[in-house]
Design a protein around this motif. Structure first.
Motif, mmCIF file in Angstrom:
data_model
loop_
_atom_site.group_PDB
_atom_site.id
_atom_site.type_symbol
_atom_site.label_atom_id
_atom_site.label_comp_id
_atom_site.label_asym_id
_atom_site.label_seq_id
_atom_site.Cartn_x
_atom_site.Cartn_y
_atom_site.Cartn_z
ATOM 1 N N SER A 144 0.846 -1.191 0.000
ATOM 2 C CA SER A 144 0.000 0.000 0.000
ATOM 3 C C SER A 144 0.883 1.244 0.000
ATOM 4 O O SER A 144 1.875 1.325 0.724
ATOM 5 N N ARG A 202 0.307 1.779 -6.783
ATOM 6 C CA ARG A 202 -0.428 0.786 -7.575
ATOM 7 C C ARG A 202 -1.630 1.392 -8.300
ATOM 8 O O ARG A 202 -1.823 1.164 -9.503
ATOM 9 N N THR A 203 -2.437 2.164 -7.568
ATOM 10 C CA THR A 203 -3.623 2.755 -8.190
ATOM 11 C C THR A 203 -3.232 3.781 -9.247
ATOM 12 O O THR A 203 -3.865 3.868 -10.302
ATOM 13 N N CYS A 204 -2.192 4.566 -8.978
ATOM 14 C CA CYS A 204 -1.728 5.548 -9.969
ATOM 15 C C CYS A 204 -1.287 4.853 -11.257
ATOM 16 O O CYS A 204 -1.567 5.334 -12.355
ATOM 17 N N LEU A 242 -2.414 1.951 -12.335
ATOM 18 C CA LEU A 242 -3.653 1.485 -12.955
ATOM 19 C C LEU A 242 -4.313 2.612 -13.748
ATOM 20 O O LEU A 242 -4.737 2.423 -14.894
ATOM 21 N N VAL A 280 -12.702 1.248 -7.988
ATOM 22 C CA VAL A 280 -11.645 2.221 -7.701
ATOM 23 C C VAL A 280 -12.193 3.267 -6.728
ATOM 24 O O VAL A 280 -13.060 4.059 -7.102
ATOM 25 N N ASP A 291 -9.347 -2.082 -9.038
ATOM 26 C CA ASP A 291 -8.509 -1.706 -7.905
ATOM 27 C C ASP A 291 -8.883 -2.527 -6.666
ATOM 28 O O ASP A 291 -9.998 -3.053 -6.563
ATOM 29 N N ASP A 292 -7.949 -2.623 -5.731
ATOM 30 C CA ASP A 292 -8.197 -3.239 -4.415
ATOM 31 C C ASP A 292 -8.904 -4.594 -4.521
ATOM 32 O O ASP A 292 -9.899 -4.854 -3.823
ATOM 33 N N VAL A 320 -5.186 -4.480 -9.319
ATOM 34 C CA VAL A 320 -4.316 -4.074 -8.211
ATOM 35 C C VAL A 320 -4.489 -5.037 -7.051
ATOM 36 O O VAL A 320 -5.612 -5.393 -6.677
#
Length: 266
Positions: free
Chosen positions: A43, A47-49, A51, A88, A185-186, A216
């Protein structure tokens, strides 16, 4: 532009910098069409960026990437048109007060209004309703969401869904647009081992049906194409060097960072 079907995803030395430094840097990706790509890392590792960058929602600061024949960062809008996002936080949040059916009908209506050709919009109302119903049914099948199994069927409120059911709904909403690239995401956040296995089976089936999937996660499943956002040694050293330069330059670099972040989100 590419024809219908899943797309390959590639990247070389991809990086994105914000006001607090590098969100991620030095990322390489090589995935064939229809692959399940696991964006793995702790975390806060960007990762999200990553994606969002690979789906055309954020503009990379350095490096290049490709989605099919489209190139990033030059063709951000074109990549957005063939990709979709699910699950997301802050981007695709479900409204807890709405029912599952209301979410599905709303998304199908938006897709019909903004994603269809003028010719399709001029079809008789009965044909348009049938087309929307087919889109919804196809998306639900792809997401493995059985409305009859929900407590109140399509009238079940989102607040009453289990975690995996909410994730399946989010995937179904994304699939209504028939994307060629799906970003999720997640995928394994706060899930049990059995629930994680269930979600990965879902995403594998989406990929096998002809949509490349970027997911992610904190730990990649077996068989996935793994892309790590954990800092590599060279990238970490470069980031540390940049941080030292930023500290030395003071507020001047802070202003520059603000401009770069604005460009990244353009």
């Amino acid at each position: 532009m590419d024809g219908p079907g899943a797309v390959a995803v590639g990247a070389e030395g991809l990086g994105l910098k914000g006001p607090r430094g590098w969100a991620f840097r030095g990322v390489d990706v090589k995935a064939e069409p229809g692959a399940l790509v696991a964006i793995e890392g702790p975390s806060g590792s960007g990762r999200t960026c990553l994606l969002l960058a690979l789906t055309g929602r954020m503009k990379p600061t350095e490096g290049t990437a490709s989605v099919g024949r489209l190139r990033l960062p030059k063709q951000l809008s074109a990549v957005r048109r063939i990709s979709a996002l699910a699950h997301v936080p802050g981007v695709t949040d479900l409204d807890p007060a709405l029912t599952v059916g209301e979410h599905l009908r709303e998304r199908a209506l938006l897709e019909q209004r903004f994603g269809s050709s003028l010719r399709a919009l001029l079809r008789p109302r009965a044909e348009r309703r049938a087309a929307s119903r087919l889109r919804i049914d196809t998306a639900l099948a792809a997401a493995g969401l059985d409305l009859d199994a929900l407590p109140k069927g399509p009238r079940t409120a989102v607040r009453d869904l289990e975690r995996t059911e909410a994730l399946r709904l989010s995937v179904a909403l994304a699939m209504i647009g028939k994307p060629r690239l799906l970003g999720v995401d997640d995928t394994d956040l706060k899930l049990s081992d059995a629930e994680r296995a269930e979600v990965w089976d879902l995403l594998r089936s989406v990929a096998e049906s002809g949509t490349t999937v970027l997911a992610v996660c904190s730990e990649a499943p077996e068989g996935a194409v793994v892309v790590s956002t954990a800092p590599k040694k060279a990238a970490a050293e470069a980031a540390a060097h940049d941080a030292a330069d930023d500290a030395a330059d003071g507020t001047e670099n802070g202003n520059d960072d603000d401009k770069e972040t604005a460009n990244a989100l353009a």
